[in-house]
Enzyme design. Structure first.
Site, PDB file in Angstrom:
ATOM      1  N   GLU A  61       0.718  -1.199  -0.024  1.00 45.31           N
ATOM      2  CA  GLU A  61       0.157  -0.098  -0.019  1.00 45.31           C
ATOM      3  C   GLU A  61       0.833   1.252   0.073  1.00 45.31           C
ATOM      4  O   GLU A  61       0.518   2.372  -0.545  1.00 45.31           O
ATOM      5  CB  GLU A  61      -0.979  -0.013   1.013  1.00 45.31           C
ATOM      6  CG  GLU A  61      -1.939  -1.224   1.096  1.00 45.31           C
ATOM      7  CD  GLU A  61      -2.819  -0.896   0.099  1.00 45.31           C
ATOM      8  OE1 GLU A  61      -3.041   0.104  -0.475  1.00 45.31           O
ATOM      9  OE2 GLU A  61      -3.410  -1.808  -0.613  1.00 45.31           O
ATOM     10  N   LEU A  93      11.098   4.516  -7.762  1.00 45.99           N
ATOM     11  CA  LEU A  93       9.679   4.553  -7.354  1.00 45.99           C
ATOM     12  C   LEU A  93       9.302   6.078  -6.879  1.00 45.99           C
ATOM     13  O   LEU A  93       8.317   6.431  -6.980  1.00 45.99           O
ATOM     14  CB  LEU A  93       9.335   3.764  -5.880  1.00 45.99           C
ATOM     15  CG  LEU A  93       9.074   2.247  -6.370  1.00 45.99           C
ATOM     16  CD1 LEU A  93       8.814   1.456  -4.988  1.00 45.99           C
ATOM     17  CD2 LEU A  93       7.959   2.304  -7.096  1.00 45.99           C
ATOM     18  N   TYR A 111      -5.769   6.342   5.108  1.00 42.78           N
ATOM     19  CA  TYR A 111      -6.129   5.183   4.209  1.00 42.78           C
ATOM     20  C   TYR A 111      -5.329   3.950   4.400  1.00 42.78           C
ATOM     21  O   TYR A 111      -5.804   2.947   4.280  1.00 42.78           O
ATOM     22  CB  TYR A 111      -5.561   5.803   2.817  1.00 42.78           C
ATOM     23  CG  TYR A 111      -5.451   4.604   1.751  1.00 42.78           C
ATOM     24  CD1 TYR A 111      -6.717   3.811   1.680  1.00 42.78           C
ATOM     25  CD2 TYR A 111      -4.074   4.123   1.488  1.00 42.78           C
ATOM     26  CE1 TYR A 111      -6.507   2.809   0.465  1.00 42.78           C
ATOM     27  CE2 TYR A 111      -4.076   3.060   0.678  1.00 42.78           C
ATOM     28  CZ  TYR A 111      -5.159   2.310   0.043  1.00 42.78           C
ATOM     29  OH  TYR A 111      -5.283   1.274  -0.557  1.00 42.78           O
ATOM     30  N   ASP A 160      -9.430   5.494  -0.348  1.00 45.67           N
ATOM     31  CA  ASP A 160      -8.294   6.173  -1.437  1.00 45.67           C
ATOM     32  C   ASP A 160      -9.018   6.796  -2.617  1.00 45.67           C
ATOM     33  O   ASP A 160     -10.357   7.108  -2.694  1.00 45.67           O
ATOM     34  CB  ASP A 160      -7.472   5.197  -1.909  1.00 45.67           C
ATOM     35  CG  ASP A 160      -8.170   4.084  -2.815  1.00 45.67           C
ATOM     36  OD1 ASP A 160      -9.417   4.015  -2.754  1.00 45.67           O
ATOM     37  OD2 ASP A 160      -7.443   3.464  -3.438  1.00 45.67           O
ATOM     38  N   CYS A 185     -18.636   2.255 -18.226  1.00 44.33           N
ATOM     39  CA  CYS A 185     -19.947   1.797 -17.790  1.00 44.33           C
ATOM     40  C   CYS A 185     -20.473   0.442 -18.090  1.00 44.33           C
ATOM     41  O   CYS A 185     -21.292  -0.038 -17.403  1.00 44.33           O
ATOM     42  CB  CYS A 185     -20.761   3.033 -17.836  1.00 44.33           C
ATOM     43  SG  CYS A 185     -20.314   4.712 -17.033  1.00 44.33           S
TER      44      CYS A 185
END
Length: 355
Positions: free
Chosen positions: A38, A81, A121, A139, A200
C-alpha cells in the site's frame, strides 16, 4: 438491483474478476505485505509496483530484516519509485515496530496511525485486509466510485467531500468481508470506474449508479483544479577525474532527501542554471551531452548534462561529495532522474565513448 444490494453485487464481481497481484497471494493476508504494497502503490502504477514488491521482499522478507537494514540499502531498493520519504518512513516505522511491538504490526487504529508514514487510508487497508476489521480504506478509487454511485457533488479533495463519502463507505462495508470490499473498490476504480471515460458498460454497479442515470459520469467526481507544475531548467555537470565522476549527496530534508546526484543547479532560466553550475564547480560548461524531461507531481525538470571543461569538487573531503567510478554508482541510492543520467553515462563509458 436494489440500492442496498450493491455491496453484494460488487463482491460477486470481485470474486470473478479480482486482479492477481503478488501482495494478495498469502491467505490470510500478511500484514507486512499489505503495509509495504500500500505504501508502494501511493502515487505509483500497479504494474510498476509488482517488480519492486518482489525485489523488496527478497531483500527484506520480514519487518525485522527491514529494521536491521542500513538506510542506503533501503533507498537503493526503492530507487525509481520516487517519493523517497515513503521508504524512509517504512524504515523508521519498522524500527519502531521492533521496539514497541516486538516486530508485529499493531491491530489498534491509533497505534497504527502513530507510525511514520501511515495515514488514515493505510490504517484502513491494513486493518481490513490483514486483520478483518470493518474499516474502509478511503483512497482515490473509493472516492471516485462512491461519488459517482451516489451522485455526490461535493469536492472529493475537500474535507466535507471526504467526510461524506467516508460515511457512505462505513455504512456499506460488510462485517464479514471488509478487506475484500476495499480491494474490490480499488479494482473497480482501477479497471472500470476510471477517472476519464469510465467503462460503464462493464460496471457491475451500473444499475444503481446515479451519475450514469443522470449522465454525469464525465463531470463526477468534482475535484479542485490542481496548480500548474513549476518548470525548471536543471544543469548537471559531468566532471571526471581518473575515471571517477563527481557526485553530491542531497540534504537530509526536502525533495529527494539524502539521495545522490551529479552536481546540479536548478533555475527557471536555462542560461542562469548553466551559469550557476559553472560557478558551483568553478569550471566551464562544455557541450550538451544529455537531455531528459523528468516530471514530478509539482515540478518538471528539463535536464541537460554538460561535459565540464575543468571543474572541481566544491567541498573536497566533505562526506556529501564523492568521486565515484561507474561500477560504484550501484552502491549509492541515486535520485531517480540522476539514475537515468548515470545509466546513460555508464553505457557511454562502457562503450569507450568517454565524456
Amino acid at each position: 438491483m436494489k440500492p442496498n444490494n450493491w455491496t453484494e453485487t460488487l463482491l460477486a464481481w470481485f470474486d470473478g474478476f479480482r486482479r492477481e497481484l503478488p501482495w494478495r497471494e498469502s491467505h490470510p493476508r500478511n500484514p507486512y505485505h499489505v503495509w509495504v504494497s500500500e505504501i508502494m502503490l501511493q502515487q505509483t502504477r500497479t504494474e510498476t509496483v509488482k517488480g519492486y514488491f518482489h525485489r523488496w521482499m527478497e531483500q527484506f522478507p520480514t519487518i525485522r530484516d527491514l529494521a536491521q537494514a542500513p538506510e542506503d540499502q533501503v533507498l537503493r531498493a526503492w530507487q525509481g519509485l520516487g517519493y523517497y520519504s515513503r521508504a524512509r518512513n517504512l524504515h523508521k516505522a519498522a524500527r519502531q515496530v521492533m521496539v514497541e511491538w516486538d516486530g508485529q504490526l499493531p491491530r489498534d487504529r491509533k497505534a497504527l496511525g502513530d507510525l511514520p508514514g501511515i495515514g488514515a487510508y493505510t490504517v484502513g487497508a491494513i486493518l481490513s485486509m490483514a486483520f478483518g476489521e470493518k474499516v474502509p480504506a478511503v483512497d482515490g478509487n473509493l472516492l471516485r466510485v462512491l461519488a459517482r454511485l451516489y451522485g455526490v457533488e461535493e469536492d472529493i479533495t475537500g474535507t466535507q467531500g471526504k467526510k461524506t463519502i467516508t460515511a457512505l463507505a462505513e455504512a456499506a462495508i460488510p462485517a464479514d468481508r471488509p478487506g475484500d470490499f476495499n480491494e474490490a473498490m480499488m479494482d473497480l476504480g482501477a479497471e472500470v470506474c476510471i477517472p476519464k471515460h469510465p467503462r460503464c458498460g462493464e460496471c457491475p454497479l451500473r444499475e444503481s449508479c446515479r451519475a450514469l442515470k443522470e449522465e454525469k459520469t464525465e463531470v463526477l467526481p468534482v475535484r479542485k483544479a490542481k496548480a500548474p507544475q513549476k518548470e525548471l531548467a536543471a544543469a548537471c555537470g559531468l566532471v571526471c577525474r581518473e575515471g571517477r565522476y563527481l557526485l553530491h549527496k542531497r540534504p537530509t530534508k526536502g525533495m529527494l532527501a539524502s539521495m545522490w546526484e551529479f552536481p546540479m543547479v536548478l533555475d527557471p532560466d536555462p542560461d542562469k542554471a548553466r551559469a550557476g553550475l559553472e560557478q558551483l564547480l568553478e569550471g566551464a560548461a562544455g557541450p550538451e551531452l544529455w537531455h531528459h524531461r523528468h516530471v514530478f507531481t509539482h515540478q518538471i525538470w528539463h535536464m541537460t548534462g554538460y561535459g565540464m571543461n575543468g571543474g572541481d569538487c566544491p567541498e573536497e573531503g566533505s562526506p556529501d561529495w564523492a568521486w565515484l567510478a561507474p561500477e560504484e554508482w550501484d552502491q549509492r541510492p541515486l535520485a531517480g532522474p540522476h539514475a537515468k543520467l548515470a545509466a546513460w553515462l555508464k553505457k557511454t563509458v562502457d562503450s569507450k565513448e568517454k565524456v
